[in-house]
Design an enzyme around this catalytic site. Structure first.
Site, short mmCIF file in Angstrom:
data_model
loop_
_atom_site.label_atom_id
_atom_site.label_comp_id
_atom_site.label_asym_id
_atom_site.label_seq_id
_atom_site.Cartn_x
_atom_site.Cartn_y
_atom_site.Cartn_z
N ARG A 200 8.21 -0.56 -0.28
CA ARG A 200 7.27 -1.34 -1.08
C ARG A 200 7.30 -1.17 -2.24
NH1 ARG A 200 1.44 -1.10 1.54
NH2 ARG A 200 1.18 0.81 0.68
N GLY B 136 -5.79 8.82 2.39
CA GLY B 136 -4.91 9.03 1.62
C GLY B 136 -3.72 8.78 1.98
N ASP C 264 -10.15 1.11 0.84
CA ASP C 264 -8.82 1.74 0.66
C ASP C 264 -7.69 0.78 0.99
OD1 ASP C 264 -9.63 1.97 3.55
OD2 ASP C 264 -7.52 2.69 3.81
N ASN C 265 -8.05 -0.52 1.46
CA ASN C 265 -7.02 -1.40 1.64
C ASN C 265 -7.14 -2.51 0.44
OD1 ASN C 265 -5.83 -0.07 3.66
ND2 ASN C 265 -7.06 -1.47 5.03
N LYS D 218 6.88 3.47 3.07
CA LYS D 218 5.85 3.46 4.23
C LYS D 218 6.76 3.95 5.46
CE LYS D 218 2.11 0.57 5.58
NZ LYS D 218 1.43 -0.63 5.36
N ARG E 125 -6.06 1.93 -5.54
CA ARG E 125 -6.83 1.08 -4.93
C ARG E 125 -8.23 1.38 -5.29
NH1 ARG E 125 -3.99 1.56 0.49
NH2 ARG E 125 -2.07 2.52 -0.17
#
Length: 497
Positions: free
Chosen positions: A176, A90, A260-261, A113, A183
Site C-alpha cells: 500500500r 494497531g 481506526d479506519n 499488509k 488515522r
C-alpha cells in the site's frame, strides 16, 4: 524512473518516540510470486515498473530480502469499533516499511499488509490472504479512477504459505502507498493513555508534513484563528466531508467505518467488505458482519460526523471545546455543498432553480422503489439527447422495474433541461465525465479472485484497465459494465475478507 536501490527515503515517522510503534521485521512468505503491479502507482514513486518483474522486488516485499532504506515499524493506534472503544488496536498485520521521497519533494508511505505478526496482532496470524489483497488492490485503483481521494496499492504478491480463515487460503502481501497512514485512532490512543505531550507532538508532525500552510496566519479558518490545532481539525473535518460526499455520489459503501479506519487526510482507507451499489438501496449493508446496520450506505454521513466528534474529543487537550464544536458544525454544510455539486453534475444541471429539490427527491424515490441500477441509470441518462428524453423509458428496461413511473420523471427532467444554457453536445459530454460507465462490482472482483486463485491473473489486468479510466467506453470490455447477474448481487462479504 528509478531502480529500487535508487529510491530515496526520509523515514520521519520512525524517528518519533517509541510510544508511536514497534520495530518489527517482516516474516517471509514461501515461494512468492507477483500477481499484478500498478504502473500508475510506480509513477507516483518514480519507480521503474520493470523492477516489479524482478525476483528482488518479489523477495523484498514478501520478507525474503532487505532494502537499506527500509525501517519497518508497526504503528500503534486505538479506536472505536462499531461504537465501542478498543484499546488493543494497531498494525496487527501491517508494517510501515519506509517513506519514499520523490525528486519533487513528495513523500509517500510504503506499507505492507500481510507481513506477519506484530505486538498488535491480538492472537491473529498477521497475514493477509490473496482474496482480500486483490479486493483492496482493485478498489484503490477504482476509487482513484473515479477521482476520489484514496490510498493506493503498488502491487499484490501471492505465495504458497497457507493461511487459515473460513478455509485454507493463499497468503499474500499488498503493497500500500499513501501520503500518510495516520488515522483518527492514532490521536485517540495518545489521548486515552493520557500521553498529552505525545498528542501535541503528533499534531505538530501532521501539520508540518501534511498541512504546512496552517503554520502561516493567512491560512487560518475564518474568522482568523491563531490556534494551529483548531485549524488542523477544521482541515480534517473538511477533507472528511468531501470524501463522504464523493462516496455517496458514486454509490460506494465502505462497510467498516471504525475510527481506526478513518484517515486524517480524508483518504479512503482500509478496504474490507466494501461494495459499490448495484440496485439503489439507501439502507444497503455491504458488511455481512454489520448486524445492526450501523455502517449502512445511508448512515455513512452521520457516522463520519460521529467519528469526527470522537477525534475532536481526543484533541480536547489541544483545542478548546468551543473551537471543536465550531469545526464540527461546518461538517454538514460542507458535505451538503460538495454532494450537491456532484449530483448536479451527474444530471447535467448548471443552473440552480427552486424546483430542483423536488426533481432530486422524486428521482431518489423512483430509484429506490424500482431497485434500479444506480450506475447504469446515470450513465444511460448521459447518452440521451434532450429531445428524446421524455420518450426514452424503454432504454432503461434492462435494469428498471416499472418504466411507467420512470416516464413521468423523465418528462419532468426534460422540462427542467429547458432552463439550461448549454447545448446537448456540451451537456452530454459533461454528464459522461461525471457518470462512470464502469465501477468495481462485487461479482467482477470475485471472478478476478477465483481466476487468480487458479493462477490466472488476466481478469485482474482487464479490470485494472477499465477502472483506471471508468468514464471511457472500452468497447472490447463493454460487458464489464452490464447489469450484474442475480448471484452477483447476493454475495456476502464480511470483515474477514
Amino acid at each position: 524512473m528509478r531502480a529500487l536501490s535508487e529510491l530515496v527515503f526520509h523515514n520521519t515517522y520512525s524517528e518519533l518516540p517509541s510510544d508511536f510503534g514497534t520495530r518489527v521485521t517482516p516474516q517471509p512468505l514461501s515461494d512468492p510470486c507477483l500477481v499484478s503491479v500498478n504502473p500508475q502507482v510506480c509513477a507516483l514513486l518514480e519507480l521503474d515498473p520493470a523492477e516489479a518483474q524482478t525476483d528482488y522486488f518479489v523477495d523484498l516485499f514478501t520478507g525474503n530480502d532487505e532494502l537499506a532504506g527500509f525501517d519497518p515499524i508497526a504503528m500503534k493506534y486505538t479506536g472505536h469499533q462499531f461504537g465501542q472503544y478498543n484499546p488493543a488496536l494497531g498494525d496487527g498485520r501491517g508494517l510501515l516499511m519506509g517513506e519514499v521521497l520523490t525528486s519533487q519533494g513528495k513523500k509517500w508511505d510504503i506499507h505492507l499488509k500481510g507481513s506477519g505478526m506484530t505486538p498488535y496482532s491480538r492472537q491473529g496470524d498477521g497475514r493477509a490472504v490473496l482474496r482480500s489483497s486483490i479486493r483492496e488492490y482493485l478498489a484503490s485503483a477504482a476509487m482513484h479512477g473515479l477521482g476520489i481521494r484514496t490510498t493506493h496499492a503498488l502491487a499484490v504478491l501471492s505465495s504458497a504459505t497457507p493461511v487459515y480463515r473460513e478455509k485454507v487460503e493463499r497468503g499474500a502481501t499488498l503493497i500500500r502507498v499513501a501520503e500518510s497512514h495516520l488515522r483518527f485512532g492514532h490521536f485517540e490512543y495518545l489521548f486515552y493513555t493520557e500521553k498529552h505531550g505525545e498528542l501535541k507532538l503528533l499534531a505538530d508532525y501532521l501539520i508540518q508534513h501534511h498541512f504546512p500552510d496552517l503554520l502561516t496566519a493567512e491560512h487560518m479558518p475564518a474568522p482568523a484563528q491563531p490556534d494551529r490545532y483548531a485549524a488542523m481539525f477544521h482541515r480534517i473535518v473538511s477533507l472528511t466531508a468531501e470524501m463522504i460526499a464523493d462516496w455517496q455520489s458514486v454509490g460506494f459503501a465502505h462497510g467498516v467505518m471504525n475510527t481506526d479506519n478513518m484517515s486524517v487526510l480524508g483518504l479512503t482507507f482500509d478496504y474490507g467488505p466494501y461494495s459499490f451499489l448495484d440496485d439503489y438501496q439507501p439502507g444497503f449493508i455491504c458488511n455481512h458482519s454489520d448486524y445492526s446496520g450501523r455502517y449502512a450506505f445511508n448512515q455513512q454521513p452521520s457516522i463520519a460526523l460521529w467519528n469526527l466528534s470522537a477525534l475532536g474529543y481526543a484533541l480536547s487537550p489541544l483545542i478548546e471545546k468551543e473551537l471543536i464544536d465550531e469545526a464540527l458544525n461546518t461538517y454538514q454544510p460542507q458535505l451538503q455543498q460538495h454532494y450537491s455539486i456532484q449530483m448536479r453534475n451527474k444530471l447535467g444541471l448548471q443552473e440552480q432553480l427552486p424546483q430542483d429539490s423536488q426533481l432530486f427527491s422524486d428521482m431518489f424515490t423512483l430509484l429506490a422503489n424500482q431497485a434500479a441500477d444506480y450506475t447504469l441509470f446515470f450513465r444511460t441518462l448521459s447518452e440521451i439527447p434532450h429531445d428524446e428524453i421524455a420518450q426514452s423509458a424503454n432504454r432503461f428496461e434492462s435494469f428498471f422495474g416499472c418504466t411507467q413511473a420512470l416516464s413521468a420523471w423523465l418528462a419532468q427532467y426534460a422540462d427542467r433541461l429547458e432552463a439550461e444554457p448549454r447545448d446537448d453536445t456540451q451537456r452530454l459530454a459533461a454528464m459522461k465525465a461525471a457518470n462512470p460507465k464502469f465501477i468495481l462490482r462485487n461479482y467482477l472482483a470475485q471472478q478476478a479472485i477465483d481466476a487468480a486463485e487458479q493462477g490466472d491473473f488476466t481478469m485482474i489486468e482487464r479490470l485494472m484497465s477499465v477502472l483506471a479510466a471508468p468514464f471511457e467506453e472500452h468497447p472490447d470490455d463493454a460487458h464489464l459494465a452490464d447489469v450484474p447477474p442475480q448471484w452477483g448481487k447476493e454475495l456476502e462479504i464480511s470483515c474477514s475478507s
